[in-house]
Design a protein around this motif. Structure first.
Motif, mmCIF file in Angstrom:
data_model
loop_
_atom_site.group_PDB
_atom_site.id
_atom_site.type_symbol
_atom_site.label_atom_id
_atom_site.label_comp_id
_atom_site.label_asym_id
_atom_site.label_seq_id
_atom_site.Cartn_x
_atom_site.Cartn_y
_atom_site.Cartn_z
ATOM 1 N N ILE A 244 -8.975 -38.124 73.203
ATOM 2 C CA ILE A 244 -10.233 -38.096 72.456
ATOM 3 C C ILE A 244 -10.674 -36.636 72.357
ATOM 4 O O ILE A 244 -10.779 -35.940 73.377
ATOM 5 C CB ILE A 244 -11.326 -38.929 73.164
ATOM 6 C CG1 ILE A 244 -10.763 -40.317 73.522
ATOM 7 C CG2 ILE A 244 -12.568 -39.061 72.282
ATOM 8 C CD1 ILE A 244 -11.452 -40.970 74.690
ATOM 9 N N VAL A 248 -17.218 -34.488 71.020
ATOM 10 C CA VAL A 248 -17.632 -35.337 72.139
ATOM 11 C C VAL A 248 -18.005 -34.442 73.327
ATOM 12 O O VAL A 248 -17.598 -33.284 73.395
ATOM 13 C CB VAL A 248 -16.529 -36.336 72.561
ATOM 14 C CG1 VAL A 248 -16.345 -37.401 71.501
ATOM 15 C CG2 VAL A 248 -15.215 -35.615 72.838
ATOM 16 N N ARG A 264 -15.668 -47.424 70.080
ATOM 17 C CA ARG A 264 -16.993 -46.955 70.536
ATOM 18 C C ARG A 264 -16.965 -46.620 72.028
ATOM 19 O O ARG A 264 -17.502 -45.593 72.460
ATOM 20 C CB ARG A 264 -18.068 -48.016 70.253
ATOM 21 C CG ARG A 264 -19.468 -47.571 70.738
ATOM 22 C CD ARG A 264 -20.542 -48.635 70.531
ATOM 23 N NE ARG A 264 -20.733 -49.000 69.139
ATOM 24 C CZ ARG A 264 -21.397 -48.246 68.245
ATOM 25 N NH1 ARG A 264 -21.930 -47.086 68.602
ATOM 26 N NH2 ARG A 264 -21.526 -48.663 67.003
ATOM 27 N N ILE A 267 -15.341 -43.360 72.872
ATOM 28 C CA ILE A 267 -16.209 -42.205 72.614
ATOM 29 C C ILE A 267 -17.367 -42.154 73.607
ATOM 30 O O ILE A 267 -17.598 -41.123 74.254
ATOM 31 C CB ILE A 267 -16.766 -42.274 71.173
ATOM 32 C CG1 ILE A 267 -15.612 -42.193 70.158
ATOM 33 C CG2 ILE A 267 -17.786 -41.162 70.928
ATOM 34 C CD1 ILE A 267 -16.020 -42.549 68.737
ATOM 35 N N VAL A 274 -21.086 -38.676 71.739
ATOM 36 C CA VAL A 274 -21.087 -37.570 70.770
ATOM 37 C C VAL A 274 -21.848 -36.405 71.391
ATOM 38 O O VAL A 274 -22.857 -36.597 72.061
ATOM 39 C CB VAL A 274 -21.763 -38.021 69.450
ATOM 40 C CG1 VAL A 274 -21.789 -36.866 68.448
ATOM 41 C CG2 VAL A 274 -21.022 -39.217 68.861
ATOM 42 N N LEU A 280 -23.037 -40.018 65.405
ATOM 43 C CA LEU A 280 -21.657 -40.053 64.936
ATOM 44 C C LEU A 280 -21.616 -40.128 63.415
ATOM 45 O O LEU A 280 -22.413 -40.820 62.796
ATOM 46 C CB LEU A 280 -20.961 -41.276 65.529
ATOM 47 C CG LEU A 280 -19.500 -41.482 65.170
ATOM 48 C CD1 LEU A 280 -18.635 -40.398 65.813
ATOM 49 C CD2 LEU A 280 -19.029 -42.864 65.612
ATOM 50 N N VAL A 283 -14.771 -41.036 62.463
ATOM 51 C CA VAL A 283 -13.743 -41.026 63.502
ATOM 52 C C VAL A 283 -12.373 -41.193 62.845
ATOM 53 O O VAL A 283 -12.182 -42.078 62.016
ATOM 54 C CB VAL A 283 -13.928 -42.194 64.503
ATOM 55 C CG1 VAL A 283 -12.843 -42.143 65.573
ATOM 56 C CG2 VAL A 283 -15.302 -42.169 65.133
ATOM 57 N N ALA A 295 -18.864 -44.312 60.844
ATOM 58 C CA ALA A 295 -19.438 -44.665 62.148
ATOM 59 C C ALA A 295 -19.672 -46.160 62.293
ATOM 60 O O ALA A 295 -19.679 -46.692 63.403
ATOM 61 C CB ALA A 295 -20.754 -43.905 62.338
ATOM 62 N N ILE A 298 -16.586 -48.723 64.165
ATOM 63 C CA ILE A 298 -15.917 -48.390 65.425
ATOM 64 C C ILE A 298 -16.049 -49.453 66.508
ATOM 65 O O ILE A 298 -15.544 -49.266 67.611
ATOM 66 C CB ILE A 298 -16.417 -47.041 65.981
ATOM 67 C CG1 ILE A 298 -17.900 -47.106 66.339
ATOM 68 C CG2 ILE A 298 -16.132 -45.929 64.978
ATOM 69 C CD1 ILE A 298 -18.349 -45.913 67.170
ATOM 70 N N VAL A 321 -13.260 -37.074 66.734
ATOM 71 C CA VAL A 321 -14.649 -37.495 66.515
ATOM 72 C C VAL A 321 -15.422 -36.404 65.760
ATOM 73 O O VAL A 321 -15.323 -35.219 66.093
ATOM 74 C CB VAL A 321 -15.328 -37.772 67.880
ATOM 75 C CG1 VAL A 321 -16.795 -38.135 67.688
ATOM 76 C CG2 VAL A 321 -14.572 -38.874 68.626
ATOM 77 N N ASP A 323 -19.305 -35.330 64.267
ATOM 78 C CA ASP A 323 -20.725 -35.664 64.347
ATOM 79 C C ASP A 323 -21.408 -35.544 62.983
ATOM 80 O O ASP A 323 -20.788 -35.145 61.998
ATOM 81 C CB ASP A 323 -21.418 -34.818 65.425
ATOM 82 C CG ASP A 323 -21.629 -33.362 65.019
ATOM 83 O OD1 ASP A 323 -21.609 -33.046 63.807
ATOM 84 O OD2 ASP A 323 -21.818 -32.523 65.923
#
Lengths: 443, 176
Positions: A244, A248, A264, A267, A274, A280, A283, A295, A298, A321, A323
């Motif tokens: 990941i 994050v 989810r 993350i 996040v 978020l 992804v 978003a 997920i 990920v 944002d």
């Protein structure tokens, strides 16, 4: 969402390699001893029943692949381990090679036994000198302990395992490009058929498996099929090692039960959420080549089937990920630079098409795009791959098309805004600083 | 693979100096052990190139001829392979090559600022060598260190992560 570490169960902390003796003390190489007492086809049958699918991204059942090796051709059989982990966002195989390399080596030797090979080549990317070193050291230990070499565990059976170091080419992670590279050539993919299981290295039957796939083999042989299938579901058996990264709080990797862990949770629980308290936006679940998810998509388990139903692919389990502040035009420019750079150049649709994708999205990024360029981008993507896949020898063109199509599908507004507002906010900020962006550099 | 922007041939002096760093004959024992791993001599090309490049700094025209003769393959194949793979060099580079990742997971966490800072600090463009000949600094596609983003790799030595502009500059300045 309980953790079910198997591959990394006895792994030392990051930065340290499990030695041969530590591995043996934890039950390592017991599976090899067991496998040597089995018929090769029994080993294959176990891997087949375990249902372990290729962890390199394609998800093809490993046991089924092994059954494709033709019998009695009179030719040697080879094993190639794909350790060319080059997919942006993926770094899970590195954890295995650097921390539990003996698990991979044991997997290679058992796989060789099953398919009738006596030589395995671990193709490790040149950008992983630490992994190469860890594997070389572990192989030296394994040879000294009789786990690899002329007389494996005193059985009289010979099995050599070598590391073949790449030199910086994403395309060598494509299985036939990898073969070309082991043979000493440019990493050019080859037309299939013939499939490598029939005609691979030096025209001989060759099985190519990913690092994590092979690392699962000792686990299957040691613990049995039922225990292996206790993690996952019918579609995705066993655990998955997931990386990941991106926006994050705690980038890293984790071994999960894919049926009991959602994107989810990967993350929010495993990566601390996040970063900077932001929301978020998007992804990419399986490494940069798979479709991006918004978003809202997920809350699905990390199985092959569930992620596919959500509109993407679990692929090589590299979760990237992004944002709420991310400009998706900027992200796509970055990815298109990658695919254009990494196209091997054999097939015109890919060589030229990835260049077109990069140029078009860069034009939009720099505020020089018109609304019709967004449609043109979509159209070029359709022309070189996607729905009309199969125009090229390998999958690289399609790997550029999947992000392009999905970025436009879910985040078209970002592209429209870049056209209307004179470019991506990232470009405008750089141009404002008088940086080289003004001269056309993206970074 | 796109070729570097500048393709001027290395000077005769640079080639002679690189060739003088290690004679091909001195490398032979190591190379023989590599060749023995493969059923065909030509398959040892990548490992042999790594050995020669590490010993000489870059793959000189003489290296290409020597490797071709040694592996019994055409010189064009050697040259084709050298130019295909980004980590093989057919031009002089600094004593160390620094690969700074520019791909998505690193870009999302500030790789561009790191790249900008290194260019500014050392007064070079990416892909060039510092004035003192110490480092060749280049932007690299994904190094697979996404958990350490932004990151850089000093070939074939150390890797550094969680970079910011100041940290990246400091690391390269303070390395022994």
């Amino acid at each position: 969402m309980p953790l079910a570490p198997r591959l990394m169960k006895d792994a030392p902390p990051i930065g340290r390699r499990q030695t041969h003796d530590e591995y043996v003390a934890a039950g390592g190489y017991d599976a090899l001893q067991k496998a040597l007492g089995m018929k090769p086809e029994e080993i294959t049958q176990q891997v087949l029943e375990a249902g372990v699918r290729g962890r390199g991204g394609a998800g093809f059942p490993a046991g089924r692949k092994w059954t494709f090796v033709p019998k009695n051709t009179g030719k040697p059989v080879y094993l190639a381990c794909n350790a060319d982990e080059s997919e942006p966002g993926c770094f899970k195989d590195r954890q295995i090679m650097e921390r539990v390399p003996h698990l991979l080596i044991e997997g290679c030797v058992i796989a060789c036994r099953a398919i009738g090979a006596q030589s395995a080549f671990i193709y490790c990317r040149g950008e992983y000198p630490h992994s190469v070193r860890a594997l070389e050291e572990a192989l030296a230990e394994a040879r000294a302990a009789g786990k690899v070499g002329n007389d494996v565990l005193g059985s009289g059976w010979r099995c050599d395992v070598w590391v073949h170091k790449g030199a910086g080419a994403y395309i060598c992670g494509e299985e036939t490009g990898l073969l070309s590279s082991i043979e000493g050539g440019r990493g050019y993919p080859r037309i299939k058929p013939p499939f490598p299981a029939v005609e691979g290295l030096w025209g001989c039957p060759t099985i190519i498996n990913n690092v994590e796939t092979l690392a699962n083999v000792p686990v299957i042989v040691r613990d049995g099929v039922a225990a292996f299938k206790a993690a996952g579901d019918d579609d995705t058996t066993g655990t998955r090692l997931v990386g990941i990264s991106g926006h994050v709080e705690r980038p890293g990797h984790v071994e999960i039960d894919p049926a009991k862990t959602t994107i989810r949770e990967l993350i929010e629980v495993h990566a601390g959420g996040v970063w900077k308290g932001r929301k978020l936006k998007a992804v990419i679940p399986g490494g940069s080549s798979v479709p991006v998810l918004p978003a809202s998509a997920i809350d699905v388990p990390f199985t092959y089937g569930a992620v596919r139903n959500a509109g993407s692919l679990a692929g090589a389990a590299g979760v990237i990920v992004m944002d709420e502040t991310t400009c998706m035009v900027d992200a796509l420019v970055n990815l298109m630079q990658f695919y254009h750079h990494e196209s091997c150049g054999q097939c015109t649709p890919c060589r030229e098409g990835t260049g077109w994708l990069e140029k078009l999205v860069t034009r939009i990024w720099k505020g020089e795009g018109a609304a019709r360029d967004i449609d043109l981008l979509d159209s070029v993507a359709d022309t070189i791959g996607g729905a009309q896949a199969g125009k090229t020898i390998c999958f690289l063109a399609d790997s550029a098309v999947m992000p392009t199509k999905s970025f436009l599908k879910h985040f078209r507004a970002d592209f429209v805004r870049a056209v209307e507002e004179g470019g991506s906010p990232v470009w405008r900020a750089r141009a404002g600083q008088g940086a080289r962006a003004a001269a056309g550099a993206h970074g | 693979m796109s070729a570097p922007a500048t393709r001027t041939a290395p000077s005769a002096e640079a080639c002679a100096a690189a060739d003088a760093r290690a004679s091909f004959d001195a490398l032979r024992p190591r190379l023989d052990a590599l060749v023995a791993r493969y059923p065909a001599r030509g398959a040892a090309l990548l490992p042999v190139l790594w050995e020669v490049q590490t010993a000489r700094g870059f793959v000189t025209p003489q290296s290409v001829r020597e490797i071709a003769a040694y592996l019994e393959i055409p010189a064009a194949q050697v040259e084709g392979v050298v130019t295909f793979y980004t980590m093989f060099r057919d031009r002089p580079v600094g004593r160390e090559v620094v690969m700074v990742c520019k791909t998505l997971s690193c870009r999302l966490r500030g790789a561009q600022d790191v790249l900008d800072a290194l260019e500014r600090k050392f007064g070079i463009h990416l892909g060039e060598t510092t004035k003192d000949g110490r480092y060749t600094i280049e932007a690299a596609e994904c190094l697979g260190l996404c958990d350490m983003a932004p990151c850089m790799l000093v070939v074939d030595g150390e890797r550094f992560g969680d970079l910011d502009p100041e940290k990246a500059v400091r690391i390269l300045e303070e390395r022994a």
